[in-house]
Design a protein around this motif. Structure first.
Motif, PDB file in Angstrom:
ATOM      1  N   GLY A  45      -1.713  -9.039   5.429  1.00  0.00           N
ATOM      2  CA  GLY A  45      -0.745  -7.914   5.459  1.00  0.00           C
ATOM      3  C   GLY A  45       0.517  -8.319   5.687  1.00  0.00           C
ATOM      4  N   SER A 127       6.703  -1.190   5.874  1.00  0.00           N
ATOM      5  CA  SER A 127       5.990  -1.457   4.454  1.00  0.00           C
ATOM      6  C   SER A 127       5.951  -2.671   3.963  1.00  0.00           C
ATOM      7  CB  SER A 127       6.761  -0.433   3.345  1.00  0.00           C
ATOM      8  OG  SER A 127       7.848  -0.759   3.103  1.00  0.00           O
ATOM      9  N   ARG A 245      -8.641  -1.771   2.663  1.00  0.00           N
ATOM     10  CA  ARG A 245      -7.106  -1.258   3.528  1.00  0.00           C
ATOM     11  C   ARG A 245      -7.190   0.143   3.725  1.00  0.00           C
ATOM     12  NH1 ARG A 245      -1.193  -1.728   0.109  1.00  0.00           N
ATOM     13  NH2 ARG A 245      -0.050  -0.625   1.837  1.00  0.00           N
ATOM     14  N   HIS A 248      -2.522   0.719   5.742  1.00  0.00           N
ATOM     15  CA  HIS A 248      -1.805  -0.813   5.492  1.00  0.00           C
ATOM     16  C   HIS A 248      -2.373  -1.731   6.445  1.00  0.00           C
ATOM     17  CE1 HIS A 248       1.270   1.506   3.183  1.00  0.00           C
ATOM     18  NE2 HIS A 248       1.336   2.346   4.385  1.00  0.00           N
ATOM     19  N   ARG A 249      -3.741  -1.661   6.876  1.00  0.00           N
ATOM     20  CA  ARG A 249      -4.418  -2.507   7.642  1.00  0.00           C
ATOM     21  C   ARG A 249      -5.817  -2.796   7.093  1.00  0.00           C
ATOM     22  NH1 ARG A 249      -0.164  -2.876   8.934  1.00  0.00           N
ATOM     23  NH2 ARG A 249       0.979  -2.501  10.862  1.00  0.00           N
ATOM     24  N   ARG A 299      -2.042  -0.109  13.366  1.00  0.00           N
ATOM     25  CA  ARG A 299      -0.747   0.285  13.549  1.00  0.00           C
ATOM     26  C   ARG A 299      -0.688   1.284  14.705  1.00  0.00           C
ATOM     27  NH1 ARG A 299       1.626   2.759   8.264  1.00  0.00           N
ATOM     28  NH2 ARG A 299       3.814   2.219   9.537  1.00  0.00           N
TER      29      ARG A 299
END
Length: 352
Positions: A45, A127, A245, A248-249, A299
């Protein structure tokens, strides 16, 4: 890392005098390493444009003494629990210890792992395309002492159009997989408590919530490395699990017989880090088939569509945190819930 950058500039000047322009040097470096930077983005990431810009800046496009003698392209020092080879040179102080790698690929991966430390956690809420946020965040979190560090990274990204390598990850494709069938509930423990846990057979291919934004790494783009290289931090990209994913992980879905230790070994990540990434405090918890196992810190907020969430039958707070890719402590904080307390049916939770 101030002196490292000064020395690399000297190397570039020397190269210019030998007939190569700075731009030619930088473009050659980018051409050589952009795919490696993209692989790191997919696995950990870290935006490819940031990795390339830092590599260019810290190593002088691969021509610094540290890069040439130690394959260290990011100026990472020996601080912490580093037990690998070392290289000594003057930097902020005399005769400082830097990490030495067998090959450049190891330096790139160690850079990605270095940024998984808690001090850099805020960066992973940004992002991938927010290169300015990443650049300023790296400086703010203490990656470099140079007050102009962020500006230098931003200039490199803009001058050499590095942002395109963030989106040009052709070997990453959208996952289009069926929703798992509903299963009977079994019991499992988390933090010493017993909770209901969906169980049963799942496909060998990860099957996430169809509403979850997922990505998989295509085997056609993967590069196999020898298992013997694992001690230097080289990932075997032909690993058993597909990396996906969520929020976003990066994560994988556990299969029958998997343990946290086996997944940690497969991806060459410390077991303690795997526990931390997945909010596991009771290390006696037995990994269940179908569990999401995160390969990086989750997150601090869920995706926008999950700003609020109503608890369903059989769910517990850990399952919700894993399903939405959010740290469990943030759910406690956002909802004024005492740590260790669970949630109840139809309870409405704030997730961002």
């Amino acid at each position: 890392m101030k002196k490292v950058i000064t020395v690399t500039l000297f190397c570039i000047v020397s190269a210019v005098l030998s007939g190569q322009t700075t731009r030619e040097l930088y473009e050659a470096y980018i051409s050589r390493y952009y795919r490696l930077a993209q692989q790191q983005q997919q696995l950990y990431g870290v935006p490819a444009c940031i990795t390339l810009a830092q590599g260019l800046l810290e190593s002088g496009a691969g021509r610094s003494l540290l890069a040439q003698k130690a394959n260290n392209h990011f100026g990472i020092k020996c601080a912490g629990d580093w037990s690998g080879s070392t290289f000594h040179k003057d930097d902020d102080t005399k005769d400082e210890c830097f990490r030495k790698y067998k090959k450049v690929e190891d330096s790139y991966r160690d850079h990605s792992l270095f940024l998984q430390r808690p001090r850099y956690a805020e960066l992973f809420t940004l992002s991938l395309s927010d290169y300015k946020g990443w650049a300023h965040g790296l400086r703010r979190c203490g990656y470099a002492t140079d007050p102009a560090y962020a500006g230098k990274l931003i200039k490199l990204i803009e001058d050499y159009d590095l942002l395109k390598y963030v989106s040009q990850t052709d070997d990453v494709q959208q996952s289009d997989q069926p929703t798992p069938k509903s299963h009977k509930a079994t019991k499992h423990k988390h933090n010493g408590k017993v909770h209901a846990k969906p169980a049963g057979k799942t496909s060998n291919v990860a099957s996430p919530d169809p509403q979850t934004d997922t990505l998989t790494i295509s085997p056609s783009s993967q590069i196999k490395t020898a298992a013997s290289q694992a001690t230097m931090g080289t990932v075997d990209l032909f690993a058993e699990h597909k990396v996906m994913r969520n929020n976003h992980r990066r994560y994988v879905v556990a299969r029958e017989g998997d343990t946290f230790q086996s997944i940690a070994m497969e991806f060459n990540i410390r077991l303690s880090a795997i526990y931390r990434y997945n909010d596991i405090r009771n290390t006696g918890y037995v990994l269940q088939e179908g569990d999401k196992v995160y390969l990086q810190l989750k997150r601090t907020k869920a995706a926008k569509r999950y700003a609020t969430y109503r608890v369903r039958k059989g769910e517990n707070i850990w399952q919700i945190a894993q399903d939405k890719g959010i740290q469990i402590k943030r759910i406690y904080t956002l909802n004024g819930i005492a740590e260790g307390q669970d949630v109840s049916l139809n309870q409405e939770l704030r997730l961002r």
